[in-house]
Design a protein around this motif. Structure first.
Motif, PDB file in Angstrom:
ATOM      1  N   ARG A 238      -1.824  -0.672   4.592  1.00 60.48           N
ATOM      2  CA  ARG A 238      -1.623  -2.065   5.030  1.00 60.48           C
ATOM      3  C   ARG A 238      -0.205  -2.461   4.656  1.00 60.48           C
ATOM      4  O   ARG A 238       0.247  -2.207   3.536  1.00 60.48           O
ATOM      5  N   ASN A 239       0.515  -3.106   5.562  1.00 59.40           N
ATOM      6  CA  ASN A 239       1.937  -3.405   5.373  1.00 59.40           C
ATOM      7  C   ASN A 239       2.159  -4.896   5.162  1.00 59.40           C
ATOM      8  O   ASN A 239       2.320  -5.653   6.129  1.00 59.40           O
ATOM      9  N   TYR A 240       2.135  -5.302   3.899  1.00 62.55           N
ATOM     10  CA  TYR A 240       2.467  -6.673   3.518  1.00 62.55           C
ATOM     11  C   TYR A 240       3.319  -6.628   2.255  1.00 62.55           C
ATOM     12  O   TYR A 240       3.102  -5.780   1.379  1.00 62.55           O
ATOM     13  N   PRO A 241       4.297  -7.535   2.122  1.00 63.20           N
ATOM     14  CA  PRO A 241       5.225  -7.467   0.988  1.00 63.20           C
ATOM     15  C   PRO A 241       4.539  -7.435  -0.372  1.00 63.20           C
ATOM     16  O   PRO A 241       4.955  -6.679  -1.270  1.00 63.20           O
ATOM     17  N   ASP A 242       3.484  -8.214  -0.557  1.00 65.53           N
ATOM     18  CA  ASP A 242       2.825  -8.279  -1.859  1.00 65.53           C
ATOM     19  C   ASP A 242       2.054  -7.008  -2.199  1.00 65.53           C
ATOM     20  O   ASP A 242       1.653  -6.809  -3.359  1.00 65.53           O
TER      21      ASP A 242
ATOM     22  N   ASN B 155      -4.254  -9.262   1.701  1.00 69.19           N
ATOM     23  CA  ASN B 155      -2.807  -9.165   1.902  1.00 69.19           C
ATOM     24  C   ASN B 155      -2.000  -9.184   0.611  1.00 69.19           C
ATOM     25  O   ASN B 155      -0.778  -9.021   0.643  1.00 69.19           O
ATOM     26  N   SER B 156      -2.660  -9.396  -0.521  1.00 70.63           N
ATOM     27  CA  SER B 156      -1.940  -9.494  -1.794  1.00 70.63           C
ATOM     28  C   SER B 156      -2.350  -8.432  -2.803  1.00 70.63           C
ATOM     29  O   SER B 156      -1.502  -7.898  -3.527  1.00 70.63           O
TER      30      SER B 156
ATOM     31  N   GLY C 200      -0.625  -0.889  -3.012  1.00 66.02           N
ATOM     32  CA  GLY C 200      -1.489  -0.205  -2.066  1.00 66.02           C
ATOM     33  C   GLY C 200      -0.696   0.620  -1.080  1.00 66.02           C
ATOM     34  O   GLY C 200       0.476   0.349  -0.806  1.00 66.02           O
ATOM     35  N   SER C 201      -1.335   1.632  -0.534  1.00 63.19           N
ATOM     36  CA  SER C 201      -0.686   2.490   0.462  1.00 63.19           C
ATOM     37  C   SER C 201      -0.281   1.675   1.684  1.00 63.19           C
ATOM     38  O   SER C 201      -0.992   0.761   2.113  1.00 63.19           O
ATOM     39  N   LEU C 202       0.870   2.020   2.258  1.00 63.39           N
ATOM     40  CA  LEU C 202       1.343   1.374   3.484  1.00 63.39           C
ATOM     41  C   LEU C 202       0.929   2.162   4.719  1.00 63.39           C
ATOM     42  O   LEU C 202       0.409   1.608   5.677  1.00 63.39           O
ATOM     43  N   LEU C 203       1.147   3.476   4.691  1.00 67.97           N
ATOM     44  CA  LEU C 203       0.925   4.307   5.870  1.00 67.97           C
ATOM     45  C   LEU C 203      -0.334   5.158   5.788  1.00 67.97           C
ATOM     46  O   LEU C 203      -0.711   5.791   6.764  1.00 67.97           O
ATOM     47  N   GLY C 204      -0.971   5.176   4.630  1.00 64.10           N
ATOM     48  CA  GLY C 204      -2.256   5.857   4.530  1.00 64.10           C
ATOM     49  C   GLY C 204      -2.283   7.014   3.553  1.00 64.10           C
ATOM     50  O   GLY C 204      -1.272   7.689   3.318  1.00 64.10           O
ATOM     51  N   ARG C 205      -3.445   7.231   2.981  1.00 59.65           N
ATOM     52  CA  ARG C 205      -3.688   8.309   2.020  1.00 59.65           C
ATOM     53  C   ARG C 205      -5.070   8.926   2.252  1.00 59.65           C
ATOM     54  O   ARG C 205      -5.955   8.283   2.817  1.00 59.65           O
TER      55      ARG C 205
ATOM     56  N   GLN D 100      -8.452  11.724  11.435  1.00 64.29           N
ATOM     57  CA  GLN D 100      -8.184  11.064  12.712  1.00 64.29           C
ATOM     58  C   GLN D 100      -7.454   9.744  12.475  1.00 64.29           C
ATOM     59  O   GLN D 100      -7.820   8.986  11.580  1.00 64.29           O
ATOM     60  N   GLU D 101      -6.449   9.481  13.305  1.00 69.28           N
ATOM     61  CA  GLU D 101      -5.603   8.303  13.124  1.00 69.28           C
ATOM     62  C   GLU D 101      -6.036   7.127  13.999  1.00 69.28           C
ATOM     63  O   GLU D 101      -6.545   7.300  15.109  1.00 69.28           O
ATOM     64  N   ASP D 102      -5.774   5.940  13.464  1.00 71.03           N
ATOM     65  CA  ASP D 102      -5.885   4.679  14.202  1.00 71.03           C
ATOM     66  C   ASP D 102      -4.604   3.898  13.920  1.00 71.03           C
ATOM     67  O   ASP D 102      -4.575   3.043  13.036  1.00 71.03           O
ATOM     68  N   PRO D 103      -3.509   4.191  14.624  1.00 72.14           N
ATOM     69  CA  PRO D 103      -2.208   3.590  14.289  1.00 72.14           C
ATOM     70  C   PRO D 103      -2.249   2.072  14.226  1.00 72.14           C
ATOM     71  O   PRO D 103      -2.713   1.406  15.153  1.00 72.14           O
ATOM     72  N   ASN D 104      -1.737   1.536  13.106  1.00 70.61           N
ATOM     73  CA  ASN D 104      -1.764   0.090  12.877  1.00 70.61           C
ATOM     74  C   ASN D 104      -0.461  -0.603  13.246  1.00 70.61           C
ATOM     75  O   ASN D 104      -0.259  -1.760  12.902  1.00 70.61           O
ATOM     76  N   GLY D 105       0.450   0.107  13.910  1.00 71.29           N
ATOM     77  CA  GLY D 105       1.697  -0.517  14.328  1.00 71.29           C
ATOM     78  C   GLY D 105       2.770  -0.528  13.269  1.00 71.29           C
ATOM     79  O   GLY D 105       3.662  -1.372  13.285  1.00 71.29           O
ATOM     80  N   TYR D 106       2.698   0.447  12.333  1.00 72.04           N
ATOM     81  CA  TYR D 106       3.661   0.495  11.229  1.00 72.04           C
ATOM     82  C   TYR D 106       4.701   1.596  11.407  1.00 72.04           C
ATOM     83  O   TYR D 106       5.339   2.018  10.452  1.00 72.04           O
TER      84      TYR D 106
END
Length: 509
Positions: free
Chosen positions: A332-336, A235-236, A341-346, A395-401
């Protein structure tokens, strides 16, 4: 067992510290991978107590097709083959379990097919016999939750003599849940009597292993080169690493382990790399294999960390093509992690050195979902990837972002990325609105699309043919029971959700 492979049966010699894979010319049917008997001592084909000619195919799945095909791909045909609510007449107790994932297909001499398929939510691996039309006839579990120490079997990949110069052998990634965080090696023809035994490949290291993929035999004439995806979810600090194992052809014990390091000055995190720009990279040798020690060593040596490195594949075609590696970063969507790191994917491309897989390489982010208005605007957690000679299918696996970008609409999708032109298109999307209205889950649990493989060469009927899978999150039996086969997983904590297996024809390769 398929006659073509008689002279290439596998023998894994398990010692106190290592597992060795060698090609064997014996015909006594020794599996080797799991120490079980293969061709000899079996009452039926492929380690099962049945005769293929007596099996009854499932004519059609009870589960409807819940994919919406984009108008640009209206010529393709999508057919449900098997779902968790289906019953196979020849193996009525078999349940196509929870969260089906990675898969591999083998063509047999009698015209049938052997599908090896991970069941992530049940920590197991199934073998499903298909007829000449890819209709399921018989199912059984060749690796169960006890064998995997209740570790999720995520993406998987099939090794064959045609593509890799040895095999057949199926690799599977142990990712979450249990303690077996590494790469499993499974003989596709192993006996179900030994479903509670497993072989791992320690030289490939322990990671939060999403997948392990061996690239084509023409990339390097005498070597086996395997890539490992690390779905580490820190997460950091982005901590998912791209591992690489290099050994002699067909051997997973005599090689070395490496990690990808970006060497261009000023590139400290993955988000320092801009979409479409090529950067210098190299592979640094790693000596540790235990998960925590390996992660620490990789970070100390400057191995690049990504926000959850998921599935990996390699480009088909020429030797140069086979040295092109593509992988998903799901985000991954965390403030740190913002700016690191990518939030929505690359999606990344790595071009390997022509002479030495551990030599100087190049890396490019080809698709960046965090760029609003960019080519991949609308990405929601790309997770799995299939690469053919000319296309990558993502292929997507939506993480709720979805709240991060108002342009994210709908549910999980499959995209086509043209490797030659860069064109990017939506192929299809899960139709969860229709599914929920018919009692298949809800609209609040995003389904995952996964396990897509190109089986055109195996099927060999003149028609481009693919297999693809949906993890139907939120879809559980109406009676409150579980879509779990007790022979796969007898734990009360089993994931209860269903899965659906599809065939797609007419898609470009």
């Amino acid at each position: 067992m398929k006659n073509l492979f008689k002279l290439l049966l596998l023998l894994l010699v398990l010692t106190a510290t290592s597992t060795v894979l060698v090609a064997c010319d014996g015909e006594d049917g020794k599996d080797g991978v799991d120490g079980t008997n293969g061709q000899d001592g079996q009452d039926g084909e492929d380690g099962a107590d049945y005769s293929v000619e007596d099996l009854i195919p499932l004519e059609s799945s009870r589960t409807p097709n819940f994919y919406k095909v984009d108008p640009a791909f209206s010529s393709i045909e999508v057919t449900p083959l098997l779902s968790s609510e289906d019953v196979l007449e020849s193996s009525p107790e078999f349940v196509y379990g929870s969260l089906a994932d990675g898969a591999g297909l083998l063509a047999e001499d009698d015209g049938s097919f052997t599908l090896i398929n991970n069941l992530e939510g049940d920590y197991s691996i199934a073998r499903i016999k298909l007829n000449e039309d890819l209709k399921p006839m018989y199912g059984e579990y060749i690796l169960n939750a006890f064998a995997t120490a209740y570790t999720a079997q995520c993406s998987g990949s099939m090794i064959t003599p045609e593509e890799h110069g040895f095999g057949p052998l199926y690799l599977s990634g142990g990712e979450w849940g249990g303690s077996s965080k590494g790469v499993f090696a499974v003989n596709p023809y192993k006996s179900v009597d030994n479903a509670d035994t497993a072989i791992m490949l320690p030289k490939l290291g322990q990671w939060s292993t999403e997948n392990a993929v061996v690239i084509g035999k023409d990339a390097y004439q005498t070597k086996t080169v395997a890539f490992i995806g690390d779905d580490h979810s820190d997460n950091s600090v982005p901590s998912g690493q791209l591992g690489m194992y290099v050994g002699s052809r067909g051997n997973f014990d005599d090689g070395k382990l490496y990690g990808l390091k970006v060497t261009t000055a000023g590139i400290d995190f993955e988000m320092d790399m801009a979409e479409g720009v090529e950067y210098d990279a190299e592979f640094v040798e790693l000596n540790e294999t235990q998960i925590d020690l390996l992660d620490a060593e990789a970070k100390a040596k400057g191995v690049m960390g990504f926000s959850r490195l998921e599935d990996i594949d390699w480009r088909r075609g020429s030797a140069a093509n086979q040295r092109e590696i593509y992988f998903c970063v799901t985000g991954r969507n965390y403030p740190d992690l913002v700016g690191k790191g990518s939030l929505l994917g690359r999606i990344y491309k790595v071009v390997l050195n022509e002479k030495d897989p551990a030599g100087a390489a190049k890396i490019t982010c080809v698709l960046d979902g965090d760029i609003v208005g960019g080519k991949a605007d609308g990405f929601h957690s790309p997770d799995n990837i299939l690469v053919t000679e000319n296309y990558a299918y993502i292929q997507e696996d939506p993480n709720g972002y979805a709240n991060l970008n108002s342009n994210i609409q709908g549910y999980a999708k499959v995209y086509q990325y043209d490797l030659n032109t860069g064109a990017f298109k939506t192929v299809l999307e899960c139709d969860q609105d229709t599914a929920a209205a018919q009692g298949y889950g809800s609209t609040s649990n995003y389904w995952e699309i996964t396990g897509m493989i190109d089986v055109t060469e195996e099927v060999n009927n003149g028609e481009n043919t693919f297999i693809i899978i949906t993890q139907n999150h939120g879809w559980v039996p109406a009676d409150g029971s579980s879509f779990t086969d007790p022979k796969a997983n007898s734990s009360d904590s089993a994931n209860k959700e269903g899965s659906t297996l599809f065939k797609i024809t007419g898609l470009d390769r």
